[in-house]
Scaffold this motif. Structure first.
Motif, PDB file in Angstrom:
ATOM      1  N   VAL A 463       0.844  -1.201   0.000  1.00 54.96           N
ATOM      2  CA  VAL A 463       0.000   0.000   0.000  1.00 54.96           C
ATOM      3  C   VAL A 463       0.880   1.251   0.000  1.00 54.96           C
ATOM      4  O   VAL A 463       1.764   1.396   0.841  1.00 54.96           O
ATOM      5  CB  VAL A 463      -0.937   0.009   1.217  1.00 54.96           C
ATOM      6  N   VAL A 464       0.626   2.146  -0.942  1.00 58.83           N
ATOM      7  CA  VAL A 464       1.381   3.385  -1.065  1.00 58.83           C
ATOM      8  C   VAL A 464       0.445   4.575  -0.902  1.00 58.83           C
ATOM      9  O   VAL A 464      -0.670   4.582  -1.432  1.00 58.83           O
ATOM     10  CB  VAL A 464       2.096   3.451  -2.432  1.00 58.83           C
ATOM     11  N   ASN A 465       0.891   5.565  -0.146  1.00 56.20           N
ATOM     12  CA  ASN A 465       0.174   6.850  -0.009  1.00 56.20           C
ATOM     13  C   ASN A 465      -1.306   6.689   0.350  1.00 56.20           C
ATOM     14  O   ASN A 465      -2.192   7.187  -0.357  1.00 56.20           O
ATOM     15  CB  ASN A 465       0.297   7.662  -1.295  1.00 56.20           C
ATOM     16  N   PRO A 466      -1.635   6.006   1.445  1.00 52.58           N
ATOM     17  CA  PRO A 466      -3.042   5.915   1.836  1.00 52.58           C
ATOM     18  C   PRO A 466      -3.589   7.281   2.246  1.00 52.58           C
ATOM     19  O   PRO A 466      -2.867   8.113   2.804  1.00 52.58           O
ATOM     20  CB  PRO A 466      -3.011   4.960   3.032  1.00 52.58           C
ATOM     21  N   THR A 467      -4.841   7.534   1.936  1.00 53.08           N
ATOM     22  CA  THR A 467      -5.500   8.771   2.346  1.00 53.08           C
ATOM     23  C   THR A 467      -6.732   8.439   3.172  1.00 53.08           C
ATOM     24  O   THR A 467      -7.248   7.320   3.144  1.00 53.08           O
ATOM     25  CB  THR A 467      -5.904   9.617   1.135  1.00 53.08           C
ATOM     26  N   ASN A 468      -7.215   9.453   3.914  1.00 56.16           N
ATOM     27  CA  ASN A 468      -8.290   9.299   4.891  1.00 56.16           C
ATOM     28  C   ASN A 468      -7.887   8.325   5.990  1.00 56.16           C
ATOM     29  O   ASN A 468      -8.631   7.439   6.383  1.00 56.16           O
ATOM     30  CB  ASN A 468      -9.596   8.833   4.237  1.00 56.16           C
ATOM     31  N   VAL A 469      -6.661   8.511   6.498  1.00 56.90           N
ATOM     32  CA  VAL A 469      -6.165   7.687   7.600  1.00 56.90           C
ATOM     33  C   VAL A 469      -5.514   8.585   8.651  1.00 56.90           C
ATOM     34  O   VAL A 469      -5.059   9.686   8.351  1.00 56.90           O
ATOM     35  CB  VAL A 469      -5.134   6.639   7.117  1.00 56.90           C
ATOM     36  N   LYS A 470      -5.485   8.079   9.873  1.00 55.08           N
ATOM     37  CA  LYS A 470      -4.793   8.757  10.962  1.00 55.08           C
ATOM     38  C   LYS A 470      -4.366   7.717  11.974  1.00 55.08           C
ATOM     39  O   LYS A 470      -4.966   6.632  12.067  1.00 55.08           O
ATOM     40  CB  LYS A 470      -5.697   9.795  11.634  1.00 55.08           C
ATOM     41  N   GLY A 471      -3.300   8.018  12.736  1.00 53.29           N
ATOM     42  CA  GLY A 471      -2.877   7.084  13.762  1.00 53.29           C
ATOM     43  C   GLY A 471      -1.435   7.302  14.183  1.00 53.29           C
ATOM     44  O   GLY A 471      -0.755   8.227  13.718  1.00 53.29           O
ATOM     45  N   VAL A 472      -0.960   6.437  15.072  1.00 48.18           N
ATOM     46  CA  VAL A 472       0.373   6.559  15.653  1.00 48.18           C
ATOM     47  C   VAL A 472       1.358   5.672  14.897  1.00 48.18           C
ATOM     48  O   VAL A 472       0.981   4.663  14.291  1.00 48.18           O
ATOM     49  CB  VAL A 472       0.367   6.197  17.150  1.00 48.18           C
ATOM     50  N   VAL A 488      12.560  -2.632  14.088  1.00 53.70           N
ATOM     51  CA  VAL A 488      11.148  -2.988  14.054  1.00 53.70           C
ATOM     52  C   VAL A 488      10.349  -1.691  13.999  1.00 53.70           C
ATOM     53  O   VAL A 488      10.731  -0.679  14.611  1.00 53.70           O
ATOM     54  CB  VAL A 488      10.753  -3.841  15.280  1.00 53.70           C
ATOM     55  N   ALA A 489       9.265  -1.691  13.228  1.00 56.11           N
ATOM     56  CA  ALA A 489       8.435  -0.496  13.080  1.00 56.11           C
ATOM     57  C   ALA A 489       6.976  -0.902  12.995  1.00 56.11           C
ATOM     58  O   ALA A 489       6.648  -2.023  12.579  1.00 56.11           O
ATOM     59  CB  ALA A 489       8.838   0.302  11.841  1.00 56.11           C
ATOM     60  N   GLY A 490       6.120   0.008  13.394  1.00 59.38           N
ATOM     61  CA  GLY A 490       4.696  -0.271  13.329  1.00 59.38           C
ATOM     62  C   GLY A 490       3.890   0.991  13.092  1.00 59.38           C
ATOM     63  O   GLY A 490       4.298   2.092  13.490  1.00 59.38           O
ATOM     64  N   GLU A 491       2.759   0.840  12.397  1.00 61.45           N
ATOM     65  CA  GLU A 491       1.797   1.931  12.211  1.00 61.45           C
ATOM     66  C   GLU A 491       0.408   1.383  12.519  1.00 61.45           C
ATOM     67  O   GLU A 491       0.048   0.295  12.061  1.00 61.45           O
ATOM     68  CB  GLU A 491       1.852   2.477  10.783  1.00 61.45           C
ATOM     69  N   PHE A 492      -0.348   2.159  13.276  1.00 63.12           N
ATOM     70  CA  PHE A 492      -1.659   1.709  13.744  1.00 63.12           C
ATOM     71  C   PHE A 492      -2.678   2.782  13.362  1.00 63.12           C
ATOM     72  O   PHE A 492      -2.834   3.795  14.050  1.00 63.12           O
ATOM     73  CB  PHE A 492      -1.607   1.468  15.256  1.00 63.12           C
ATOM     74  N   LEU A 493      -3.331   2.544  12.231  1.00 66.88           N
ATOM     75  CA  LEU A 493      -4.149   3.572  11.589  1.00 66.88           C
ATOM     76  C   LEU A 493      -5.626   3.201  11.610  1.00 66.88           C
ATOM     77  O   LEU A 493      -5.990   2.030  11.737  1.00 66.88           O
ATOM     78  CB  LEU A 493      -3.694   3.766  10.135  1.00 66.88           C
ATOM     79  N   GLN A 494      -6.448   4.235  11.443  1.00 60.71           N
ATOM     80  CA  GLN A 494      -7.886   4.060  11.313  1.00 60.71           C
ATOM     81  C   GLN A 494      -8.412   5.166  10.413  1.00 60.71           C
ATOM     82  O   GLN A 494      -7.706   6.145  10.148  1.00 60.71           O
ATOM     83  CB  GLN A 494      -8.558   4.122  12.682  1.00 60.71           C
ATOM     84  N   PRO A 495      -9.651   5.029   9.895  1.00 55.63           N
ATOM     85  CA  PRO A 495     -10.189   6.085   9.027  1.00 55.63           C
ATOM     86  C   PRO A 495     -10.271   7.424   9.741  1.00 55.63           C
ATOM     87  O   PRO A 495     -10.673   7.492  10.906  1.00 55.63           O
ATOM     88  CB  PRO A 495     -11.577   5.559   8.650  1.00 55.63           C
ATOM     89  N   GLU A 496      -9.871   8.489   9.039  1.00 55.98           N
ATOM     90  CA  GLU A 496      -9.976   9.830   9.609  1.00 55.98           C
ATOM     91  C   GLU A 496     -11.416  10.304   9.594  1.00 55.98           C
ATOM     92  O   GLU A 496     -11.847  11.027  10.488  1.00 55.98           O
ATOM     93  CB  GLU A 496      -9.072  10.782   8.813  1.00 55.98           C
ATOM     94  N   ASP A 497     -12.189   9.898   8.569  1.00 52.59           N
ATOM     95  CA  ASP A 497     -13.588  10.271   8.438  1.00 52.59           C
ATOM     96  C   ASP A 497     -14.331   9.057   7.885  1.00 52.59           C
ATOM     97  O   ASP A 497     -14.077   8.624   6.756  1.00 52.59           O
ATOM     98  CB  ASP A 497     -13.740  11.470   7.505  1.00 52.59           C
ATOM     99  N   SER A 498     -15.244   8.513   8.651  1.00 54.07           N
ATOM    100  CA  SER A 498     -15.951   7.296   8.240  1.00 54.07           C
ATOM    101  C   SER A 498     -16.854   7.516   7.034  1.00 54.07           C
ATOM    102  O   SER A 498     -17.276   6.560   6.375  1.00 54.07           O
ATOM    103  CB  SER A 498     -16.780   6.749   9.405  1.00 54.07           C
ATOM    104  N   ALA A 499     -17.136   8.774   6.714  1.00 51.33           N
ATOM    105  CA  ALA A 499     -18.010   9.057   5.566  1.00 51.33           C
ATOM    106  C   ALA A 499     -17.244   9.088   4.253  1.00 51.33           C
ATOM    107  O   ALA A 499     -17.852   9.159   3.187  1.00 51.33           O
ATOM    108  CB  ALA A 499     -18.720  10.392   5.776  1.00 51.33           C
ATOM    109  N   ILE A 500     -15.905   9.039   4.314  1.00 52.57           N
ATOM    110  CA  ILE A 500     -15.072   9.098   3.105  1.00 52.57           C
ATOM    111  C   ILE A 500     -14.339   7.778   2.943  1.00 52.57           C
ATOM    112  O   ILE A 500     -13.801   7.254   3.925  1.00 52.57           O
ATOM    113  CB  ILE A 500     -14.068  10.263   3.193  1.00 52.57           C
ATOM    114  N   PRO A 501     -14.280   7.205   1.750  1.00 53.67           N
ATOM    115  CA  PRO A 501     -13.541   5.950   1.556  1.00 53.67           C
ATOM    116  C   PRO A 501     -12.051   6.118   1.845  1.00 53.67           C
ATOM    117  O   PRO A 501     -11.473   7.184   1.614  1.00 53.67           O
ATOM    118  CB  PRO A 501     -13.773   5.618   0.076  1.00 53.67           C
ATOM    119  N   VAL A 502     -11.434   5.066   2.366  1.00 56.64           N
ATOM    120  CA  VAL A 502      -9.990   5.030   2.544  1.00 56.64           C
ATOM    121  C   VAL A 502      -9.378   4.566   1.223  1.00 56.64           C
ATOM    122  O   VAL A 502      -9.688   3.472   0.740  1.00 56.64           O
ATOM    123  CB  VAL A 502      -9.594   4.077   3.683  1.00 56.64           C
ATOM    124  N   ALA A 503      -8.544   5.396   0.616  1.00 57.33           N
ATOM    125  CA  ALA A 503      -7.971   5.081  -0.691  1.00 57.33           C
ATOM    126  C   ALA A 503      -6.600   4.444  -0.517  1.00 57.33           C
ATOM    127  O   ALA A 503      -5.736   4.989   0.173  1.00 57.33           O
ATOM    128  CB  ALA A 503      -7.862   6.343  -1.537  1.00 57.33           C
TER     129      ALA A 503
END
Length: 613
Positions: A463-472, A488-503
């Motif tokens: 996955v490259v350049n996801p949009t409508n996401v936020k997280g630590v 070791v690295a990690g990203e823990f994301l969720q939709p920034e706005d549930s009304a907009i698709p995550v691309a």
């Protein structure tokens, strides 16, 4: 020919047995001749015995050093025209007066010549005792130095460099339809094969760079690219081999100008590589399995001009240009034309703007970026604003970037019904801390759903350049030894706005949407771990693991999508300019309720031999 090669003939008589590659062990740093002896030794002009001395364990004497110089005098005289004169020929007719020649070399100023001259002066009494004409010797050495200076000046006027890559790739499909880390469908999918040798393809990539010094302030830079690798790497539909092509990758004039009140300016005009920041303007790496400098440095290729100057304490770069590598006959280098990151996939084709960088407290920098990008087909323009910071407070590093895209009304009306002037920002911040062998970083990222820019700001497996996401985000690395490191690295994301698709996008789709996770995505968790071990200075082993989990909402179902990449890499350096890299990667995908894709499993094997010159 380098200066040391010219010296080699002049001082051949100084060579004794086996070369000593360090300073002479029996000459302490406080010795009267230490600097001259060390300089001549490092240049390979004076050599000693295998133990690093001139005479076993005894100290070098003044007489021995003078004798060594005296033995080299006949060779120096021959190079400077000091041999016997030939028979004079008859005089010819007087010719016409020629044009005024260029200014001659400034004289001897290299460290080696200075050291040799210093040694001659230092050992003058001993040399005279051996019948050496010191004045004549000084004239000869000075003449030889002028010849070396002239040859080096001519060599510095034109320099060649380049890179050659020979790449082999094979893949295997064990289950389903497999897609690799860059979004390419494996060639082994049809028909499914369990033998990696059934799908071997080879690619060649050659670059020849030229830097010519036009005058003291102006250079001509050019690079020619040839081979079939680029048409494979830059076209997602090509899997079984690229098409040979010959490209003028870049050619530009680089000049230092004095613009009066604007001060000194470095101007570049022509075709040149260019990038800004990850959120604003940077090329996505289209092939994570191989390395070539043309595609892995993040630069787009642009025809136009840029100027870099300092106004007070502000470093300013202004630029304008257009993409000119999008089409070459029937071969399309599609990813070099970044696309608007919407389902429409409209290419950005023209660019202009400026970037300013100023120093801040705590040894930091603050950057401000403005990019105005024109879209193909008369769809208007996109304005992109950005700011970034980099600073260090004690042992803590602070980095961050903010950006906003604002397309004009033409694009809004003709392409999308969505108002792209809302939900159109992106930002991230990170704190870095290092103590001893341990490095720790933690941050937060947010990219709103309508943010659009030709950048390269994130990658989660395929996955490259996801949009409508936020997280630590978090990173940890530890060096057990200088040759053994773990990260070791990690990203823990969720939709920034549930009304907009995550691309979600892939590397081979560049700016176009490859898939839509939609409103049924609850969270996206990503882990990456790697172990690097340098077996020797020439051999290394890399182990890597990546996993992306896409968890659906309760309403969408209970099945989580999972993709895994398990990699084993081996590298060997034949020299500082040639290397061999082998990689095998296992690919696993477990379909779920977010993407609706079926299970798949396979692998990719690559080999790359690279030579730089």
């Amino acid at each position: 020919m380098k200066k040391t090669a010219l010296f080699a003939t002049a001082v051949l008589a100084l060579a004794m047995s086996v070369p000593a590659f360090a300073q002479f062990a029996d000459v302490p740093t406080g010795h009267w001749a230490y600097q001259s002896v060390q300089t001549l030794s490092e240049a390979g002009i004076i050599q000693g015995y295998p133990d690093g001395t001139f005479g076993g364990k005894r100290a070098l004497t003044r007489y021995e050093f003078a004798e060594a110089i005296a033995k080299a005098i006949p060779q120096i005289e021959k190079m400077c025209g000091g041999g016997a004169a030939g028979t004079a020929g008859a005089c010819g007719a007087t010719g016409a007066t020629g044009a005024t020649g260029a200014t001659g070399p400034s004289g001897v100023n290299t460290p080696e010549f200075q050291a040799l001259q210093s040694a001659i002066n230092e050992f003058g009494p001993e040399l005279k005792a051996q019948g050496v004409d010191i004045e004549r010797l000084n004239r000869d050495v000075a003449a030889l130095g002028q010849r070396v200076t002239a040859v080096e000046a001519e060599q510095a006027r034109i320099r060649f460099s380049g890179e050659a890559n020979f790449i082999a790739r094979a893949d295997i499909t064990n289950l389903g339809s497999v897609i690799d880390r860059d979004g390419r469908t494996l060639a082994s999918n049809t028909p499914i094969t369990n033998s990696v040798l059934n799908n071997v393809v080879g690619f060649n990539d050659f670059s020849l760079g030229l830097k010519a010094k036009v005058n003291n302030t102006t250079n001509l830079n050019a690079m020619i690219s040839a081979g079939d690798y680029l048409t494979y790497a830059l076209n997602p539909g090509v899997t079984n081999g690229g098409i040979d092509q010959f490209l003028l990758w870049n050619m530009n004039i680089d000049a230092a100008l004095d613009l009066g009140f604007l001060g000194k300016t470095q101007a570049v005009v022509g075709r040149f590589p260019f990038q800004l920041t990850p959120y604003t303007f940077k090329l996505v790496d289209p092939d994570s399995y191989s390395y070539t400098s043309k595609l892995d440095d993040g630069n787009f290729v642009m025809d136009g001009a840029k100027a870099t100057m300092n106004i007070g304490s502000i470093g300013l770069t202004a630029f304008a240009g257009k993409d000119n590598l999008g089409t070459n006959g029937t071969n399309v280098l599609s990813l070099l034309t970044p696309a608007l990151q919407t389902g429409a996939g409209i290419p950005f084709t023209q660019f202009g703007g400026a970037r300013a960088v100023v120093g801040t407290p705590f040894d930091g920098t603050l950057g401000l970026t403005y990019l105005r990008a024109g879209l193909a087909g008369g769809f208007g323009q996109d304005n992109i604003f950005g700011a970034d910071i980099n600073a260090n407070v004690a042992s803590i590093g602070v980095t961050g970037e903010w950006a906003k895209s604002d397309p004009d009304n033409t694009l809004k009306a003709a392409v999308l019904t969505t108002d792209l002037s809302n939900k159109n920002t992106a930002w991230n911040g990170k704190l870095n801390f290092k103590t001893g062998n341990l490095g720790i970083a933690a941050g937060y990222t947010q990219v709103e759903g309508n943010y659009n820019a030709p950048g390269y700001w994130n990658r989660l497996g395929s996955v490259v350049n996801p949009t409508n996401v936020k997280g630590v985000t978090a990173d940890v690395n530890y060096a057990f030894t200088p040759g053994l490191t773990f990260s070791v690295a990690g990203e823990f994301l969720q939709p920034e706005d549930s009304a907009i698709p995550v691309a979600f996008r892939t590397a081979t789709a560049q700016g176009q949407v490859a898939s839509i996770a939609g409103a049924n995505l609850d969270k996206a968790n990503y882990w990456r771990a790697g172990l690097k071990y340098a077996l020797t200075s020439a051999n290394s082993v890399d182990l890597g693991y990546e996993e992306l989990q896409l968890t659906p909402t309760a309403e969408a179902g209970a099945n989580t999508d999972k993709e895994r990449f398990i990699s084993l890499g081996v590298g060997h350096s034949f020299s500082s300019s040639s290397s061999l890299k082998l990689l095998y990667q296992i690919i696993e995908f477990q379909g779920g309720s977010v993407t609706g894709l079926a299970d798949s499993r396979g692998g990719v094997a690559t080999a790359q031999f690279q030579v730089k010159y």
